[in-house]
Design a protein around this motif. Structure first.
Motif, PDB file in Angstrom:
ATOM      1  N   ARG A  57      72.005  20.346  32.406  1.00 20.65           N
ATOM      2  CA  ARG A  57      73.369  19.893  32.724  1.00 20.65           C
ATOM      3  C   ARG A  57      73.963  20.847  33.754  1.00 20.65           C
ATOM      4  O   ARG A  57      74.250  21.998  33.450  1.00 20.65           O
ATOM      5  CB  ARG A  57      74.229  19.839  31.461  1.00 20.65           C
ATOM      6  CG  ARG A  57      73.743  18.768  30.487  1.00 20.65           C
ATOM      7  CD  ARG A  57      74.665  18.574  29.306  1.00 20.65           C
ATOM      8  NE  ARG A  57      74.178  17.504  28.438  1.00 20.65           N
ATOM      9  CZ  ARG A  57      74.433  16.213  28.608  1.00 20.65           C
ATOM     10  NH1 ARG A  57      75.202  15.843  29.628  1.00 20.65           N
ATOM     11  NH2 ARG A  57      73.942  15.313  27.796  1.00 20.65           N
ATOM     12  N   ASP A  82      76.566  14.701  32.755  1.00 21.44           N
ATOM     13  CA  ASP A  82      76.070  15.436  33.921  1.00 21.44           C
ATOM     14  C   ASP A  82      74.619  15.880  33.747  1.00 21.44           C
ATOM     15  O   ASP A  82      74.135  16.734  34.493  1.00 21.44           O
ATOM     16  CB  ASP A  82      76.951  16.661  34.197  1.00 21.44           C
ATOM     17  CG  ASP A  82      76.945  17.655  33.044  1.00 21.44           C
ATOM     18  OD1 ASP A  82      76.602  17.256  31.917  1.00 21.44           O
ATOM     19  OD2 ASP A  82      77.293  18.828  33.273  1.00 21.44           O
ATOM     20  N   SER A  83      73.912  15.307  32.762  1.00 23.52           N
ATOM     21  CA  SER A  83      72.514  15.677  32.543  1.00 23.52           C
ATOM     22  C   SER A  83      71.636  15.136  33.663  1.00 23.52           C
ATOM     23  O   SER A  83      71.721  13.962  34.021  1.00 23.52           O
ATOM     24  CB  SER A  83      72.020  15.140  31.191  1.00 23.52           C
ATOM     25  OG  SER A  83      70.629  15.323  31.059  1.00 23.52           O
ATOM     26  N   ASN A 113      76.750  20.284  35.918  1.00 23.75           N
ATOM     27  CA  ASN A 113      78.115  19.999  36.385  1.00 23.75           C
ATOM     28  C   ASN A 113      78.145  19.215  37.700  1.00 23.75           C
ATOM     29  O   ASN A 113      78.975  19.464  38.576  1.00 23.75           O
ATOM     30  CB  ASN A 113      78.903  21.311  36.553  1.00 23.75           C
ATOM     31  CG  ASN A 113      79.224  21.958  35.216  1.00 23.75           C
ATOM     32  OD1 ASN A 113      79.852  21.352  34.353  1.00 23.75           O
ATOM     33  ND2 ASN A 113      78.769  23.194  35.030  1.00 23.75           N
TER      34      ASN A 113
END
Length: 491
Positions: A426, A462-463, A428
């Motif tokens: 993740r 946001d993965s 961002n």
């Protein structure tokens, strides 16, 4: 009416098919929670229970445990499930025996009434007002100071009955809450008074403080257990076993651990590493022979008329790789990264060399912290302190960290290197530096990515698990069992 002794109020043993059904459900719950109960152990438990008297619940519990529990770490999970499937009492228990108020409010069976002065009345006719709360807290204080476990068990059941009832909730919601009861009574606020009482008994301040914390913690656990028992009566033990009972430590998700779980996990890392190292050494010895030496085998067969009774093999060349570990130490996955680092370095003798780097949005090497003979607590403290060096802006940025690693540590990667990335992928929504990562992995012997999130959460929010997984094979690694299996396969 005299109050019965709750310690002797074990539920009557079911007869006929009832006990078998309950036993099978209990064993399935144990397996689901991570206890490896085999068919042989299942049958052993039945044989043990057939030889015991069912009028003593403690004896039944210990008989079950002797048959199915293999490790000390599994015992808390076993006890929690045993309390669900074989509770020590049913209904309100001692909670229903609390004294009635003089103004004679009656319970209408709906879970709560209102007295003449407007004070709420809980099931069993027990009033919940300031005076009743103060009286209950005083009784609790006296029992905690005295360390009277039998009385504390009674008060835990009474506390849930009086202050933890939540009648009239919507469909699917339970009518009992340990949290509500604990918030109302607030036993943590009694710690100072418990310490005063223990000091008066001649204890030192350190002993009194430690004992007070342990007794309040034990009472809190009893309250939670009684709430689970009541919910299990409403919805069945199978439901509570799935949603409210923690699995064994080796199957507990890294991302769901509490502080007490973390302390226990730290104690488990090195024993796990020793077991893995022993297993690997045995397997390496068993596989010591190299490929068949055809020429020597044929020559030796001349003495047996051309029949190759004895085969000869070439020496097996030892093969140990160099390992480079990149760890995301941002708040969401810090525990997972620390434990994986500790396990890898505990097994460092299995590698030619190990280098480790932590990152949030900047790269920082932590290899020197894992010096031979280093104290575990000191290493964990150093790792925690080094987190500040792994961040410039404080927001996880895999792309920036990968770029900095490629620029600053090109000597860490080579054709004999295995690369291990630890993190939830993740970033961002920042740049992922996929081509840079591909260039790094192209220089290595092999590479893996361990992700502590459940696979169903990959590529949510946001993965970038799927995109990174196209460059580096991604493996789900949520608990100690999966971590140990991966490390074994890696070596």
């Amino acid at each position: 009416m005299a109050a019965p002794d709750p310690a002797a109020s074990a539920p009557p043993a079911p007869r006929g098919s009832g006990i078998l059904d309950r036993h099978l459900a209990f064993v399935e719950a144990l397996r689901a929670a991570g206890l490896p109960v085999s068919l042989a152990e299942d049958l052993d438990a039945i044989a043990v229970l057939g030889a015991l008297d069912w009028d003593d619940r403690v004896v039944v519990r210990e008989g079950y445990a002797a048959a199915v529990v293999k490790k000390h770490a599994q015992r808390p999970t076993f006890d929690a499930l045993f309390d669900l499937y074989f509770p020590r009492m049913t209904g309100d228990g001692v909670g229903s025996l609390a004294p009635q108020d003089d103004d004679g409010g009656d319970d209408d069976g709906t879970g709560g009434t209102e007295g003449a002065d407007g004070a709420e009345e809980q099931p069993g006719g027990v009033r919940d007002n300031a005076e009743a709360l103060s009286d209950f807290r005083q009784q609790l204080l006296e029992a905690l100071v005295a360390g009277d476990q039998e009385r504390l068990s009674q008060l835990a059941a009474e506390m849930v009955a009086r202050f933890g009832a939540m009648p009239g909730r919507g469909p699917g919601l339970s009518s009992w809450s340990a949290y509500t009861a604990l918030q109302r009574v607030a036993p943590q606020e009694l710690v100072d008074r418990i310490v005063e009482g223990l000091l008066a008994q001649g204890r030192t301040e350190e002993e009194a403080t430690r004992a007070a914390a342990q007794r309040v913690g034990g009472f809190t656990a009893s309250v939670e257990n009684d709430a689970r028992r009541r919910i299990a009566e409403e919805k069945g033990p199978d439901h509570v076993a799935k949603v409210a009972v923690k699995p064994t430590l080796d199957r507990l998700d890294f991302l769901q651990m509490r502080r007490t779980d973390l302390e226990q996990m730290r104690r488990e890392i090195y024993p796990l590493a020793r077991r893995l190292a022993t297993r690997l050494t045995q397997e390496h010895h068993a596989q010591r022979r190299g490929p068949l030496d055809f020429r020597r085998t044929v020559r030796a067969s001349v003495s047996t008329g051309g029949v190759p009774l004895v085969t000869h093999h070439r020496p097996k060349r030892p093969h140990r790789t160099e390992l480079v570990v990149l760890c995301d130490v941002s708040g969401s996955v810090a525990n997972f990264a620390q434990f994986t680092l500790m396990l890898v370095f505990a097994l460092r003798d299995q590698f030619r060399g190990v280098r480790a780097f932590t990152f949030i949005d900047h790269i920082h090497e932590v290899t020197p912290y894992f010096r031979p003979g280093a104290d575990l607590q000191e290493v964990m403290a150093d790792l925690a302190a080094s987190t500040a060096h792994a961040a410039l802006w404080g927001r996880t940025n895999y792309g920036r960290a990968i770029e900095r690693f490629a620029e600053q540590h090109p000597d860490a990667i080579g054709p004999k290197t295995s690369l291990l990335v630890l993190g939830d992928a993740r970033s961002n929504y920042s740049d992922l530096a996929l081509e840079t990562l591909r260039g790094i992995t192209d220089q290595t012997r092999n590479a893996w990515w361990l992700n502590p999130e459940h696979r169903r959460h990959w590529d949510t929010g946001d993965s970038a698990a799927r995109r990174y997984g196209e460059v580096v094979p991604m493996v789900e690694c949520r608990n100690l069992t999966q971590l140990a299996e991966f490390v074994h396969d890696l070596l």
